[in-house]
Design a protein around this motif. Sequence first.
Motif, mmCIF file in Angstrom:
data_model
loop_
_atom_site.group_PDB
_atom_site.id
_atom_site.type_symbol
_atom_site.label_atom_id
_atom_site.label_comp_id
_atom_site.label_asym_id
_atom_site.label_seq_id
_atom_site.Cartn_x
_atom_site.Cartn_y
_atom_site.Cartn_z
ATOM 1 N N SER A 155 -2.881 0.220 1.485
ATOM 2 C CA SER A 155 -1.567 0.784 1.831
ATOM 3 C C SER A 155 -0.951 1.380 0.582
ATOM 4 N N TYR A 170 2.207 1.993 -0.959
ATOM 5 C CA TYR A 170 3.645 1.800 -1.047
ATOM 6 C C TYR A 170 4.171 2.664 -2.178
ATOM 7 N N ASN A 187 12.354 3.755 -0.404
ATOM 8 C CA ASN A 187 10.975 3.826 0.075
ATOM 9 C C ASN A 187 10.623 5.299 0.235
ATOM 10 N N SER A 223 7.008 -0.774 4.766
ATOM 11 C CA SER A 223 6.393 -1.870 4.026
ATOM 12 C C SER A 223 6.627 -3.175 4.765
ATOM 13 N N LEU A 235 8.962 -7.816 1.096
ATOM 14 C CA LEU A 235 8.963 -7.582 -0.342
ATOM 15 C C LEU A 235 9.818 -8.638 -1.023
ATOM 16 N N VAL A 288 4.321 -8.027 -2.712
ATOM 17 C CA VAL A 288 4.146 -7.521 -1.349
ATOM 18 C C VAL A 288 3.198 -8.464 -0.621
#
Length: 174
Positions: free
Chosen positions: A54, A56, A83, A89, A92, A142
């Motif tokens: 992913s 981010y 973001n 996401s 966090l 994360v």
Amino acid sequence: REAFGSLTLRGRAFLGAGVTATVGAIVAGQPTIVRAGLLAVVLPIISGVVLVRSQYRIALGRRLAHARIPAGGQTEVTLTLTNEGRTPSGLLRLEEQLPYALGPRPRFVLEGIARGWRRQVTYPVRADQRGRYELGPMRVEVGDPFGLVRLDREFSSTATLPVTPTPMPLPVVP
């Protein structure tokens, strides 16, 4: 490789239990338990691969209310998180790295930030001793929704807070 190194204790337990259940079920001839064991093996692996792959893209801006403060003074730090990625996401956990002299490290938890999401958070900083203090970098943790995998990232940006001596009134000179 990074996915396996980022497994949490729960993720490793899932993996170990899955391997044990699969091997035991094969020896005992229980195909239903083999499927359940394989699911327990595959779930942490898939979670790790998805989390690592992913992308981010979280931006951080840091602004001080006062560029300089006197010893014993206080200021507020404003963090702006955005973001900028295409995907939302998961959970966090953010922790600002501060010198011990400025107080405890501020921590924040953010659940599922969407695309284009923006948020500002402020926290106070008090300095009793003069000097130059570095605020940051911000650490980001994360995790996947199951708690099987956790990745730690760190922003590179920091801010400098100069703390000057406390002004002293001078006596009047005749």
